[in-house]
Design an enzyme around this catalytic site. Structure first.
Site, PDB file in Angstrom:
ATOM      1  N   CYS A  76     -26.098  18.861  30.246  1.00 54.15           N
ATOM      2  CA  CYS A  76     -25.149  19.597  31.084  1.00 54.15           C
ATOM      3  C   CYS A  76     -25.947  20.333  32.160  1.00 54.15           C
ATOM      4  O   CYS A  76     -26.839  21.131  31.832  1.00 54.15           O
ATOM      5  CB  CYS A  76     -24.399  20.594  30.197  1.00 54.15           C
ATOM      6  SG  CYS A  76     -23.330  21.702  31.123  1.00 54.15           S
ATOM      7  N   CYS A 194     -23.255  16.875  38.055  1.00 53.53           N
ATOM      8  CA  CYS A 194     -22.563  17.255  36.818  1.00 53.53           C
ATOM      9  C   CYS A 194     -22.457  15.975  36.011  1.00 53.53           C
ATOM     10  O   CYS A 194     -22.099  14.923  36.548  1.00 53.53           O
ATOM     11  CB  CYS A 194     -21.178  17.814  37.129  1.00 53.53           C
ATOM     12  SG  CYS A 194     -20.088  17.956  35.687  1.00 53.53           S
TER      13      CYS A 194
HETATM   14  N1  DGL Z   1     -20.935  18.426  32.395  1.00 50.19           N
HETATM   15  C1  DGL Z   1     -21.345  19.725  32.782  1.00 50.19           C
HETATM   16  C2  DGL Z   1     -22.376  19.716  33.877  1.00 50.19           C
HETATM   17  O1  DGL Z   1     -23.166  18.797  33.934  1.00 50.19           O
HETATM   18  C3  DGL Z   1     -20.336  20.837  32.815  1.00 50.19           C
HETATM   19  C4  DGL Z   1     -18.971  20.592  33.330  1.00 50.19           C
HETATM   20  C5  DGL Z   1     -18.094  21.782  33.029  1.00 50.19           C
HETATM   21  O2  DGL Z   1     -17.857  22.041  31.859  1.00 50.19           O
HETATM   22  O3  DGL Z   1     -17.696  22.476  33.965  1.00 50.19           O
HETATM   23  O4  DGL Z   1     -22.460  20.622  34.660  1.00 50.19           O
END
Ligand code: DGL
Length: 273
Positions: A76, A194
């Site tokens: 993430c 993301c």
């Molecule tokens: N998948 C996550 C990222 O790479 C977070 C997305 C979220 O929960 O806002 O930032």
């Protein structure tokens, strides 16, 4: 006797980290992966650093309580930007691999010098992201131009598998980035900052322009994780890849999307950190 197989924790706010897990399963076929989708607290991008850091500690401690982790992958960008330094201070005996927007590979690829960066608000507004950009900018202003866009709501739309909303938000954010330059084609490289956004690539690609580069980070993160594990001990000769999928909320969507995107059995369990 062969050394024991690796156990690797992987977590994200939800299903986005499955894009990293997909690369990990290919790069490290001898590991047991335990994937946590922290869906009770998703999305992270609009939640704020204190809450994301608290969840990072909670999940890491819970995973270490329940599994003999050799390494943790923070799949993430938001949690990496906001929490990985704290996490490494607390768990200095655990190798922790993070995910950051691929600005450096984008800077190497762009011909026009204009790069679009799509990420969560938490990532775009983080000090770590600003430092990453600054390192690539040249003092004489000749370095690449990063056009960053906070994509509120997009990760959540992907979580819900809401195709109409994904389409609407992708159009809105890609057009907002393209509006910062005289002609849309000037943005020739796009960073998917993301982990969720790779699962919107089919919608993003035509909007960004068929010739544009779309860059994600799953493969380099998987390669780095493999190096980290090999530095701990040699790879076991006979271990087989296995996967446990956990969600902190209703696991139905995690099971369904993991099955669709990774081709794994449609199984996930509720888990409490
Ligand atoms: N998948 C996550 C990222 O790479 C977070 C997305 C979220 O929960 O806002 O930032």
């Amino acid at each position: 006797m062969s050394p024991p197989g690796y156990t690797v924790g992987v977590y994200d706010s939800g299903v986005g980290g499955l894009s990293v897990l997909r690369a990990l399963l290919v790069a490290i076929p001898e590991a047991h992966f335990v994937y946590v989708a922290d869906q009770a607290y998703a999305p992270y991008g609009e939640r704020g650093a204190a809450a994301v850091t608290e969840r990072a500690h909670r999940i890491t401690a819970g995973l270490r309580r329940d599994y003999p982790l050799d390494a943790l992958v923070v799949a993430c960008n938001t949690a990496t930007a906001q929490a990985i330094d704290h996490l490494r201070q607390t768990h200095h005996d655990l190798p922790i691999v993070g995910v950051e927007p691929a600005l450096k590979p984008a800077a190497a690829l762009t011909a026009t010098g204009h790069i679009g960066v799509l990420a969560t608000r938490g990532t775009v507004e983080s000090a770590r992201f600003h430092q990453l950009q600054q390192r690539l900018q040249k003092g004489d202003g000749s370095g690449p131009h990063f056009h960053s866009q906070a994509c509120d709501g997009l990760a959540q739309a992907i979580e819900r598998d809401d195709t109409a909303l994904i389409q609407t938000l992708c159009e809105r954010y890609v057009h907002a980035v393209q509006a910062t330059v005289p002609s849309p084609q000037q943005i020739d490289t796009w960073v998917l900052g993301c982990t969720h956004y790779l699962f919107a690539a089919d919608i993003l690609r035509p909007l960004c322009g068929g010739q544009a580069h779309l860059i994600e980070t799953g493969t380099p993160v998987a390669r780095r994780t493999r190096e980290v594990l090999l530095a701990l001990r040699p790879s076991p000769a006979h271990a087989h890849a296995s996967l446990t999928l956990l969600s902190t909320a209703d696991p139905t969507m995690l099971a369904r999307l993991a099955h669709r995107w990774l081709g794994v059995p449609e199984q996930a369990q509720l888990w409490q950190a």
